[in-house]
Every structure is written in C-alpha cells, then in structure tokens.
Motif scaffolding. Sequence first.
Motif, mmCIF file in Angstrom:
data_model
loop_
_atom_site.group_PDB
_atom_site.id
_atom_site.type_symbol
_atom_site.label_atom_id
_atom_site.label_comp_id
_atom_site.label_asym_id
_atom_site.label_seq_id
_atom_site.Cartn_x
_atom_site.Cartn_y
_atom_site.Cartn_z
ATOM 1 N N ARG A 1 0.817 -1.212 0.000
ATOM 2 C CA ARG A 1 0.000 0.000 0.000
ATOM 3 C C ARG A 1 0.862 1.280 0.000
ATOM 4 N N ALA A 2 2.004 1.249 0.686
ATOM 5 C CA ALA A 2 2.855 2.443 0.769
ATOM 6 C C ALA A 2 3.386 2.871 -0.598
ATOM 7 N N ALA A 3 3.348 1.955 -1.564
ATOM 8 C CA ALA A 3 3.804 2.311 -2.912
ATOM 9 C C ALA A 3 2.959 3.441 -3.497
ATOM 10 N N GLU A 4 1.744 3.647 -2.938
ATOM 11 C CA GLU A 4 0.897 4.758 -3.400
ATOM 12 C C GLU A 4 1.620 6.100 -3.272
ATOM 13 N N VAL A 5 2.417 6.245 -2.211
ATOM 14 C CA VAL A 5 3.165 7.498 -1.994
ATOM 15 C C VAL A 5 4.165 7.678 -3.144
ATOM 16 N N LEU A 6 4.865 6.605 -3.471
ATOM 17 C CA LEU A 6 5.946 6.678 -4.467
ATOM 18 C C LEU A 6 5.395 6.833 -5.885
ATOM 19 N N THR A 7 4.306 6.097 -6.195
ATOM 20 C CA THR A 7 3.749 6.212 -7.550
ATOM 21 C C THR A 7 3.052 7.557 -7.729
ATOM 22 N N SER A 8 2.526 8.099 -6.642
ATOM 23 C CA SER A 8 1.921 9.428 -6.737
ATOM 24 C C SER A 8 2.994 10.467 -7.063
ATOM 25 N N LEU A 9 4.158 10.347 -6.434
ATOM 26 C CA LEU A 9 5.273 11.253 -6.751
ATOM 27 C C LEU A 9 5.703 11.066 -8.219
ATOM 28 N N ARG A 10 5.802 9.806 -8.637
ATOM 29 C CA ARG A 10 6.251 9.500 -10.001
ATOM 30 C C ARG A 10 5.263 10.013 -11.042
ATOM 31 N N ASP A 11 3.973 9.875 -10.755
ATOM 32 C CA ASP A 11 2.960 10.153 -11.777
ATOM 33 C C ASP A 11 2.408 11.571 -11.717
ATOM 34 N N GLY A 12 2.850 12.347 -10.736
ATOM 35 C CA GLY A 12 2.312 13.700 -10.577
ATOM 36 C C GLY A 12 3.161 14.754 -11.278
ATOM 37 N N ARG A 13 3.028 15.985 -10.808
ATOM 38 C CA ARG A 13 3.780 17.097 -11.401
ATOM 39 C C ARG A 13 5.262 16.966 -11.072
ATOM 40 N N ALA A 14 6.094 17.693 -11.813
ATOM 41 C CA ALA A 14 7.545 17.629 -11.618
ATOM 42 C C ALA A 14 7.905 17.999 -10.181
ATOM 43 N N VAL A 15 8.870 17.275 -9.628
ATOM 44 C CA VAL A 15 9.343 17.518 -8.260
ATOM 45 C C VAL A 15 10.584 18.402 -8.337
ATOM 46 N N ARG A 16 10.669 19.398 -7.467
ATOM 47 C CA ARG A 16 11.845 20.288 -7.458
ATOM 48 C C ARG A 16 12.423 20.378 -6.047
ATOM 49 N N GLY A 17 13.736 20.551 -5.995
ATOM 50 C CA GLY A 17 14.374 20.811 -4.707
ATOM 51 C C GLY A 17 15.098 19.610 -4.105
ATOM 52 N N ILE A 18 14.828 18.399 -4.600
ATOM 53 C CA ILE A 18 15.610 17.220 -4.194
ATOM 54 C C ILE A 18 15.896 16.380 -5.431
ATOM 55 N N ASP A 19 16.985 15.618 -5.335
ATOM 56 C CA ASP A 19 17.332 14.644 -6.372
ATOM 57 C C ASP A 19 16.759 13.316 -5.871
ATOM 58 N N LEU A 20 15.620 12.940 -6.444
ATOM 59 C CA LEU A 20 14.803 11.881 -5.846
ATOM 60 C C LEU A 20 14.741 10.625 -6.717
ATOM 61 N N TRP A 21 14.919 9.469 -6.062
ATOM 62 C CA TRP A 21 14.719 8.177 -6.724
ATOM 63 C C TRP A 21 13.637 7.421 -5.969
ATOM 64 N N VAL A 22 12.687 6.837 -6.706
ATOM 65 C CA VAL A 22 11.674 6.009 -6.049
ATOM 66 C C VAL A 22 11.694 4.597 -6.633
ATOM 67 N N VAL A 23 11.639 3.621 -5.722
ATOM 68 C CA VAL A 23 11.571 2.203 -6.119
ATOM 69 C C VAL A 23 10.264 1.661 -5.530
ATOM 70 N N PRO A 24 9.150 1.801 -6.263
ATOM 71 C CA PRO A 24 7.846 1.429 -5.677
ATOM 72 C C PRO A 24 7.699 -0.072 -5.429
ATOM 73 N N THR A 25 8.304 -0.907 -6.283
ATOM 74 C CA THR A 25 8.138 -2.359 -6.149
ATOM 75 C C THR A 25 9.499 -3.028 -6.087
ATOM 76 N N TYR A 26 10.086 -3.022 -4.883
ATOM 77 C CA TYR A 26 11.416 -3.597 -4.720
ATOM 78 C C TYR A 26 11.368 -5.124 -4.813
ATOM 79 N N ASN A 27 10.243 -5.724 -4.413
ATOM 80 C CA ASN A 27 10.123 -7.189 -4.408
ATOM 81 C C ASN A 27 8.985 -7.603 -5.347
ATOM 82 N N PRO A 28 9.213 -7.550 -6.663
ATOM 83 C CA PRO A 28 8.114 -7.820 -7.608
ATOM 84 C C PRO A 28 7.601 -9.259 -7.533
ATOM 85 N N ASP A 29 8.471 -10.211 -7.173
ATOM 86 C CA ASP A 29 8.005 -11.604 -7.049
ATOM 87 C C ASP A 29 7.021 -11.724 -5.886
#
Length: 256
Positions: A85-113
Amino acid sequence: MGRMPRVLAKLLLPLLLPLLLVVGLLDLVASPPADAGAAPARPAVLGVSVIGHSAGGRPIRAWHLGTPGARKVVLVSTMHGDESRAAEVLTSLRDGRAVRGIDLWVVPTYNPDGKARHTRQNARGVDLNRNYPTSWRRVGGRYDSGRAPGSEPETKAMMRFLSAVRPAYVVSFHQPLDGVDTLTKHPAFSRRLAHALRLPVKTFSCNGGCHGTMTMWFNKHFPGQAVTAEFGAHPSRRELRGPVVRRLLRLFHARR
Ligand SMILES: [Zn+2]
C-alpha cells in the motif's frame, strides 16, 4: 586514417578505455535510458533504471525524479510483497507534477516476485530485509535470511544501486507496525519523518533482534541515513497520495 593519428590512437586507447568504462557505468545511474514508462504522461520522470532482476526474473525499476545535483533521497516500498500500500506514496510522486528541490529516486516495487505472489518473501522464500550482509544471521521460516549474506539478486541490485547513488536519506516503507523507527543514526530525523507521516515514533525490534536489514547495512557503510517507516494495516489511499506526499516533500524542502 594517417600514420600519426593511428599511432596516437594506439597510444591513447589503453588510457581512454578504463575512463570510457567508468563514464558508461556512471551514465547508467546518472541518466538512465528512458523507456516507455518515461512518456510525456509522466512529467516528473527524468528517467527510469532497471537496477536488477528478481529471483523470478522480474525487473526492479528505480524512477529518477526531481532536481539532479540537489540533496539525494531514495524511497523504497514493497520490499515485502504483501505490504504494497505504501507504494501509493511513491507512484503518486512518479505520476504527478515535476518535483523540485531534491534529487529523488523512487523504487515502488522492490520485491516484484513477492508482490505477484502476495508473499512477504521473494520467489525463493527469502525475506529480503534479513538478507543484507550486516549482522546477518541464519534464520528460517517467515524471516528466512537466505543461504548466505547478500545471496539474493534483489539484495545485490539494491546494494549496487545505493552504492552508486549514495543518498543523504533512504526511507524504507513497510506495513503494518504503525510507526517510524528511532533506532537509527539521527533520531531527530526519525522524529521529523514521523511527524510528516503522522505516525508515532517507535523502536522496532524485528521480532527478537534485527539482523541483515537494508537500513542497518546502509547506515553502517554510508554517511547518509536510512530509516524504516511502517504504515498501519490499511492506510487510506487518498491520504497517502495527497497529504502524505505533500508533507514528505516539505520535510525535504522540496515541492512540486
Ligand atoms: Zn515489511
């Protein structure tokens, strides 16, 4: 090619080759090739890297957002496949407007299996958050730590990725323990993170002592700090995609 340039090329090639290899490796992390996921429909996405593959052969993707050169932050979720469920935070960042002020990496699904199988563990039955080579201990059952420290491809992929990015902050999102771990380098940051996520501060014991966790490994080897944040069992999707994202960005002095 004339005689002189050929001689020059012969002399220079052995010098240049290692440099080209290093630049190639850096490029993989700094500006990964865009694939279909970086379509114009996602204006926030600067690029996407496949940082490795799971034991079951699924790609693990890291999405690059934000302002390159700013303070680096990595957010990781679904390390346990049944805590997605917490992936909602990361996908919302990924799919929303451009992010400014940090160099950000998101890994929403670290364990796909694990996500595909609705299990905590990867396809080989290993709990990735017990497989890191810091205070690793052989554990079986639900918290199976793998056949050796760092044995799993997901663990190796994340170690490579974090070693290349060297973020100032890593937040590892889980469920359902409802709290932010203070057992870390700078408890003051944990408290600020807890406030931003509206979660209590807690000390997580990993059910009888923490061994081989990702945050332990990162905190031991890098100057940055990694923190575990646990949402409850059923956090509201609307809350995660809206207020939580806004407060998280504010915590890092970022905006979108
Ligand atoms: Zn978890």
